[in-house]
Scaffold this motif. Structure first.
Motif, PDB file in Angstrom:
ATOM      1  N   PHE A  12       0.881  -0.966   0.178  1.00 36.64           N
ATOM      2  CA  PHE A  12      -0.230   0.111  -0.342  1.00 36.64           C
ATOM      3  C   PHE A  12       1.119   1.213   0.012  1.00 36.64           C
ATOM      4  O   PHE A  12       2.421   1.254   0.329  1.00 36.64           O
ATOM      5  N   LYS A  13       0.199   1.774  -0.928  1.00 34.87           N
ATOM      6  CA  LYS A  13       0.683   3.624  -0.062  1.00 34.87           C
ATOM      7  C   LYS A  13       0.073   4.866   0.193  1.00 34.87           C
ATOM      8  O   LYS A  13      -1.585   4.802  -0.570  1.00 34.87           O
ATOM      9  N   TRP A  72       5.658   2.795  -1.183  1.00 29.45           N
ATOM     10  CA  TRP A  72       4.905   1.982  -0.989  1.00 29.45           C
ATOM     11  C   TRP A  72       5.827   1.137   0.186  1.00 29.45           C
ATOM     12  O   TRP A  72       7.050   1.155   0.275  1.00 29.45           O
ATOM     13  N   HIS A  73       4.868   0.333   1.044  1.00 26.13           N
ATOM     14  CA  HIS A  73       5.066  -0.708   1.789  1.00 26.13           C
ATOM     15  C   HIS A  73       3.996  -1.832   1.460  1.00 26.13           C
ATOM     16  O   HIS A  73       3.147  -1.600   1.361  1.00 26.13           O
ATOM     17  N   SER A  74       5.311  -2.712   2.306  1.00 25.54           N
ATOM     18  CA  SER A  74       4.707  -3.944   2.579  1.00 25.54           C
ATOM     19  C   SER A  74       4.079  -4.460   4.070  1.00 25.54           C
ATOM     20  O   SER A  74       5.107  -5.005   4.421  1.00 25.54           O
ATOM     21  N   PHE A 129      -9.608   3.204   4.289  1.00 27.88           N
ATOM     22  CA  PHE A 129      -8.459   3.868   3.453  1.00 27.88           C
ATOM     23  C   PHE A 129      -8.517   4.444   2.375  1.00 27.88           C
ATOM     24  O   PHE A 129      -9.685   4.193   1.712  1.00 27.88           O
ATOM     25  N   LYS A 130      -7.278   5.390   2.299  1.00 23.69           N
ATOM     26  CA  LYS A 130      -7.668   6.690   0.791  1.00 23.69           C
ATOM     27  C   LYS A 130      -6.220   6.453   0.227  1.00 23.69           C
ATOM     28  O   LYS A 130      -5.175   6.900   1.004  1.00 23.69           O
ATOM     29  N   GLY A 131      -6.173   5.968  -1.230  1.00 22.27           N
ATOM     30  CA  GLY A 131      -4.290   6.041  -1.535  1.00 22.27           C
ATOM     31  C   GLY A 131      -5.184   4.571  -2.723  1.00 22.27           C
ATOM     32  O   GLY A 131      -5.417   4.145  -3.024  1.00 22.27           O
TER      33      GLY A 131
END
Length: 245
Positions: A12-13, A72-74, A129-131
């Motif tokens: 997500f980012k 980006w984060h996993s 969530f917004k992204g």
């Protein structure tokens, strides 16, 4: 669904500090919620509690920080019974859930990017969530691919676009010697400034401006981790205003 093992992964980012990434719950009181709170990742999990109150299954784990940086984060969540491995950007945290139950019993839909309004106080206070998300995988199912091919029933609530819009904001990096100077607006009574900032330093000057006609100046700085506003006005008796937060 009643599962002993679960593997959930996604990337997500976002530039928002709050938002539900995914959620699932069951009539037995089981639930799993992954969300951002104050730009940190929070996993809430309950494999079951009993009505007598002697078994309390709620477990909450927090990891990471500053995750609203639009990078980006996993995330990988691996569960085997009560044993959980939570991995954020390759940093793994192992923990064991509270209670005595091993199965996650979810009999409603799993939602990604938000949670349906259930009437419970917990669902009312949570933001969607917004992204952007990608590579959503739930127990071997490629959710993003299934959603794009409209193979999920029910599928989308609201408008989903299968692309990631880049933000229009342009950040500016300052080192200890650089600054940005912009022209003022003479013959105006109003001084208005707004900005977002992020720093590890406890001290530093954020904004400074002299008023025209030697009427004074305004200064915004960080002092020992607090933001302070100083307004100096030369032509009145109470000639200095200090605000700190």
């Amino acid at each position: 669904m009643k599962t002993l093992k679960d593997v959930i992964s996604l990337k997500f980012k976002t530039s928002e500090s709050e938002g539900v990434i995914f959620h699932g719950e069951g009539q037995q009181g089981d639930y799993i919620t992954l969300e951002l709170k104050k730009a940190k990742l929070v996993l809430n999990l309950n494999l079951g509690s009993n009505q007598l109150g002697s078994i309390y299954g709620h477990t909450s784990v927090m990891t990471g920080s500053l995750l609203d940086d639009h990078h980006w984060h996993s995330i990988v969540i691996e569960r085997h019974g009560r044993n959980i491995n939570l991995t954020l950007d390759r940093h793994m945290q192992h923990f064991r859930t509270n209670g005595e139950f091993d199965y996650l019993d979810l009999d409603y839909e799993i939602t990604f990017g938000g949670m349906p309004f259930s009437g419970k106080p917990s669902s009312n206070s949570r933001k969607n969530f917004k992204g952007c998300m990608e590579s959503i995988n739930y127990n071997g199912n490629n959710i993003t691919d299934l959603a794009k091919r409209k193979k999920l029933e029910p599928s989308n609530v609201g408008n989903l676009s299968f692309s990631c819009v880049e933000p229009h904001t342009v950040p500016v990096f300052f080192n200890a010697t650089s600054y940005l100077e912009v022209p003022g607006r003479p013959s105006q009574d109003l001084f208005s400034v707004s900005f977002l900032f992020r720093t590890w330093n406890p001290n530093g000057l954020l904004v400074f401006s002299n008023f025209a006609d030697d009427l004074g100046n305004v200064e915004i700085d960080i002092n020992e981790g607090k933001v302070s506003v100083h307004i100096n006005v030369t032509q009145v008796k109470k000639n200095r205003i200090d605000i700190s937060s």
